[in-house]
Design a protein around this motif. Structure first.
Motif, PDB file in Angstrom:
ATOM      1  N   MET A   1      -6.950  -3.095  -3.747  1.00  0.00           N
ATOM      2  CA  MET A   1      -6.019  -4.211  -3.577  1.00  0.00           C
ATOM      3  C   MET A   1      -6.780  -5.522  -3.358  1.00  0.00           C
ATOM      4  O   MET A   1      -6.401  -6.570  -3.899  1.00  0.00           O
ATOM      5  CB  MET A   1      -5.112  -3.910  -2.383  1.00  0.00           C
ATOM      6  CG  MET A   1      -3.855  -4.735  -2.328  1.00  0.00           C
ATOM      7  SD  MET A   1      -2.814  -4.148  -0.969  1.00  0.00           S
ATOM      8  CE  MET A   1      -2.033  -5.672  -0.530  1.00  0.00           C
TER       9      MET A   1
ATOM     10  N   LEU B   1       0.825  -1.209   0.000  1.00  0.00           N
ATOM     11  CA  LEU B   1       0.000   0.000   0.000  1.00  0.00           C
ATOM     12  C   LEU B   1       0.862   1.262   0.000  1.00  0.00           C
ATOM     13  O   LEU B   1       0.367   2.369   0.228  1.00  0.00           O
ATOM     14  CB  LEU B   1      -0.930   0.004   1.216  1.00  0.00           C
ATOM     15  CG  LEU B   1      -2.080  -1.015   1.189  1.00  0.00           C
ATOM     16  CD1 LEU B   1      -2.756  -1.099   2.529  1.00  0.00           C
ATOM     17  CD2 LEU B   1      -3.081  -0.658   0.108  1.00  0.00           C
TER      18      LEU B   1
ATOM     19  N   ALA C   1      -5.258  -1.445   5.672  1.00  0.00           N
ATOM     20  CA  ALA C   1      -5.601  -0.258   4.878  1.00  0.00           C
ATOM     21  C   ALA C   1      -6.370   0.751   5.727  1.00  0.00           C
ATOM     22  O   ALA C   1      -6.088   1.958   5.694  1.00  0.00           O
ATOM     23  CB  ALA C   1      -6.419  -0.661   3.651  1.00  0.00           C
TER      24      ALA C   1
ATOM     25  N   GLU D   1      -7.532   2.496  -1.348  1.00  0.00           N
ATOM     26  CA  GLU D   1      -6.447   1.707  -1.937  1.00  0.00           C
ATOM     27  C   GLU D   1      -6.560   0.253  -1.504  1.00  0.00           C
ATOM     28  O   GLU D   1      -6.288  -0.669  -2.273  1.00  0.00           O
ATOM     29  CB  GLU D   1      -5.080   2.256  -1.512  1.00  0.00           C
ATOM     30  CG  GLU D   1      -4.712   3.584  -2.161  1.00  0.00           C
ATOM     31  CD  GLU D   1      -5.172   4.771  -1.334  1.00  0.00           C
ATOM     32  OE1 GLU D   1      -6.193   4.650  -0.602  1.00  0.00           O
ATOM     33  OE2 GLU D   1      -4.528   5.828  -1.412  1.00  0.00           O
TER      34      GLU D   1
ATOM     35  N   LYS E   1      -5.843   4.283   4.247  1.00  0.00           N
ATOM     36  CA  LYS E   1      -5.848   4.076   2.802  1.00  0.00           C
ATOM     37  C   LYS E   1      -6.936   3.079   2.434  1.00  0.00           C
ATOM     38  O   LYS E   1      -6.687   2.086   1.717  1.00  0.00           O
ATOM     39  CB  LYS E   1      -4.483   3.556   2.336  1.00  0.00           C
ATOM     40  CG  LYS E   1      -3.368   4.572   2.473  1.00  0.00           C
ATOM     41  CD  LYS E   1      -2.219   4.209   1.568  1.00  0.00           C
ATOM     42  CE  LYS E   1      -1.227   5.359   1.483  1.00  0.00           C
ATOM     43  NZ  LYS E   1      -0.265   5.175   0.410  1.00  0.00           N
TER      44      LYS E   1
END
Lengths: 349, 287
Positions: B145, B47, B133, B141, B138
């Protein structure tokens, strides 16, 4: 007379040593706290007027993590060494250690049961007692097995020390087998937990735990020196001690209970820390002679210092990680002991 | 008056720019993460949040740069003061981390602890990705993922040959007494399943247990699986085949030994689809 003044001097030196190691242990750790700040924080805790304010993170590390650990180290070190000296005296055998009467194997079996079966069969107990399950179980295990060994050696109201040793060996073997069986049943994760437990650590210390265990450790430690005369008499032989007017049956019983309390509590809190109980009394016997009036308090002092020093190394050598303390006690104690043995080889038990 | 106006406009501008700049940099500047567990560390790197990492445990062996970070020790034997000395504000770990008393000490020192599942399944990996995350801010993101992860794994699963499944034994700790074979509830068992194989000891026992030569012969694996480290310690394929019992199995006769990196194969981290694919290729070679 000469020996006595020498012993008093040694006791004084050992107290000094403990103080030095104590101060170093509080001052040094993975988190760097300047010495003046350490003093300031401690002074503030004692209620002294201190002008400055301190980093709250440092205060928390010093007071909540390092201090209880140091206090636990002092108590456990003193406990392991003084009970080692007591058992060696009681059995008139320099190779005896509290493990011989089942204290450690009982604690180990109970601990392994909690680690391996805690998630399945013993789940009810585990959820009820939480993190205290392991120490409580270890304590009950050590006391239970010691009592069993004691009962087996008690024939017609008389405890035969030799029988007790043999019963201890047999029961230890049985406990070892049961522990082995559970180890076999353990999964990978449990095995690793077991391995670390069997090498000992002071890292779990919290104030709540230290304070609740303090009476179980300190009262027996303070009581044991009162039996110095009796232990000296036992050195002459059991019959002779009886002729000298000691109620041997009662003394044996009380001593065994005190030893089981101390070692059971210690093992429960820290896991198995070998070496201290066996070697510290030996070291001192080489230097001071076999008089228990000095041997017992000196063992407590040196045991504390050795364990504190070992813990200091364990938590700083590979910081931010930590080594198991059992490795360090053996590594610093072993060579020193060998050196002393070679120096004083001529003197015997 | 004019000067005052100019000044206030200028001040406003500076303020806005500062705010924008702060919003950009603040999370990166303030988050200090300790990651305990190889899979979690991999996710932090995947990440692009590795700048926020201030410490890892000894199981964090990938990517190689992770091993340069301060190591807080083995995940089951953490030290409270050691972790605190890195001044983290959050520590991500799996249920395997401990000891519990040390985690409590760390928590009481005001450090946020994020505990993620240690399951040996694709679902477990998804939870790990989402957990990490969210922790590092995040989430979007992380979702991307997760999607990519699921897509890759599904593709791998579809590409698996539908022919008969090879019989496999995974061995750990070879060389000291009886070899330990993976049974139910092990990462190796889960990997064998994902890669389209059949664990010969998948029904006999839980975890890793020593197996006798006769049990090995009875299981008659087509393939022996080892980690790279195990094979290295053993001293090569010839030594692996010489393990008592193995020489009389199909795997021993055909010298069919398969090895992979231990964290890659058994870590159940974000590289799981790639690991499954590689393993599947190794297992189904020649079929």
């Amino acid at each position: 007379m000469l020996m006595e003044s020498r012993a008093r001097l040694t006791l004084l030196l050992l107290t000094g040593l403990l103080l030095i190691v104590f101060v170093l242990s509080l001052g040094i750790g993975a988190v760097a706290i300047p010495p003046l700040e350490v003093l300031g924080i401690l002074a503030q805790q004692l209620g002294l007027p201190v002008a400055s304010t301190f980093d709250p993170g440092h205060v928390s590390v010093l007071l909540d993590i390092r201090a209880p650990r140091v206090v636990l180290g002092i108590m456990v070190g003193a406990g392991l060494a003084i009970t080692g000296a007591t058992v060696q005296g009681l059995f008139r055998n320099p190779l005896a250690d509290p493990g011989l009467i089942g204290v450690s194997s009982g604690a180990a079996l109970a601990a392994v049961m909690v680690i391996v079966l805690g998630a399945t069969w013993l789940q009810g107990i585990s959820t009820l007692l939480g993190h205290y399950t392991l120490p409580i179980a270890a304590f009950i295990g050590s006391l239970g097995v010691t009592m069993l060994v004691y009962r087996l050696a008690n024939i017609h109201g008389r405890t035969d020390i030799a029988t007790m040793l043999l019963a201890g060996i047999a029961i230890n073997a049985l406990m070892g087998a049961a522990t082995g069986l559970l180890t076999y049943a353990a999964n990978d994760a449990q095995l690793r937990t077991l391995t670390f437990w069997s090498m000992g650590s002071l890292g779990n210390a919290t104030w709540a735990q230290v304070l609740s265990a303090a009476p179980l450790l300190l009262l027996p430690i303070m009581a044991l020196p009162f039996f110095a005369h009796a232990l000296n008499a036992i050195l002459l032989g059991e019959a002779e001690a009886g002729h000298l007017g000691f109620n041997l049956e009662r003394i044996k019983r009380v001593l065994i209970v005190l030893v089981a309390l101390v070692v059971g509590t210690a093992v429960a809190l820290t896991g198995v820390i070998g070496f201290v109980g066996l070697v510290v009394p030996h070291l001192l016997r080489l230097a001071l002679g076999p008089d228990h009036r000095f041997l017992l308090p000196a063992s407590a002092l040196l045991g504390s210092s050795l364990l504190l020093a070992a813990d200091l190394l364990a938590r700083t050598l590979v910081a931010p990680a930590e080594l198991p303390i059992g490795i360090i006690t053996a590594v610093i104690g072993g060579p020193f002991f060998l050196w002393l043995l070679s120096r004083y080889r001529t003197r015997s038990f | 008056m004019r000067i005052l106006l100019n000044l206030s406009v200028f001040a406003l501008l500076v303020f806005v720019i500062a705010r924008v700049a702060m919003a950009e940099t603040q999370p990166a500047a303030t988050q200090r993460i300790v990651s305990v567990g190889g899979a979690l560390t991999e996710i932090v790197y995947a990440l692009n949040a590795d700048k926020q990492l201030v410490g890892v445990d000894t199981t964090s062996q990938y990517p190689a740069t992770a091993t340069k970070l301060p190591q807080v020790g083995y995940q089951r034997q953490l030290s409270a003061e050691g972790v605190l000395s890195l001044q983290p504000n959050v520590i991500v770990l799996t249920e395997e981390a401990g000891p519990p008393a040390v985690l409590e000490q760390i928590k009481s020192a005001g450090i946020k602890i994020v505990t993620l599942p240690a399951e040996h399944s694709a679902d477990g990996v998804v939870k790990k990705i989402q957990g990490v995350a969210d922790t590092i801010g995040k989430t979007a993101e992380g979702e991307a993922m997760v999607l990519e992860f699921k897509r890759k794994l599904a593709a791998t699963q579809q590409a698996l040959p539908q022919t008969n499944k090879p019989n496999i034994v995974f061995l750990l700790n070879v060389g000291n007494g009886s070899p330990m074979a993976a049974g139910r509830n092990t990462a190796a068992n889960a990997m064998i399943g994902l890669a389209g194989g059949n664990n010969a000891f998948g029904d006999t026992h839980d975890g890793y247990k020593p197996v006798s030569s006769e049990a090995m012969i009875a299981a008659n694996p087509d393939i022996i699986m080892l980690t790279k480290d195990t094979l290295e310690t053993l001293g090569g394929i010839d030594k692996a085949i010489a393990i008592p019992g193995v020489s009389l199995t199909t795997a021993g006769k055909t010298k069919h030994i398969v090895t992979m990196d231990s964290l890659y194969m058994l870590g159940f981290g974000p590289r799981l689809p790639e690991a499954v694919q590689e393993l599947a290729q190794l297992l189904h070679k020649g079929q």
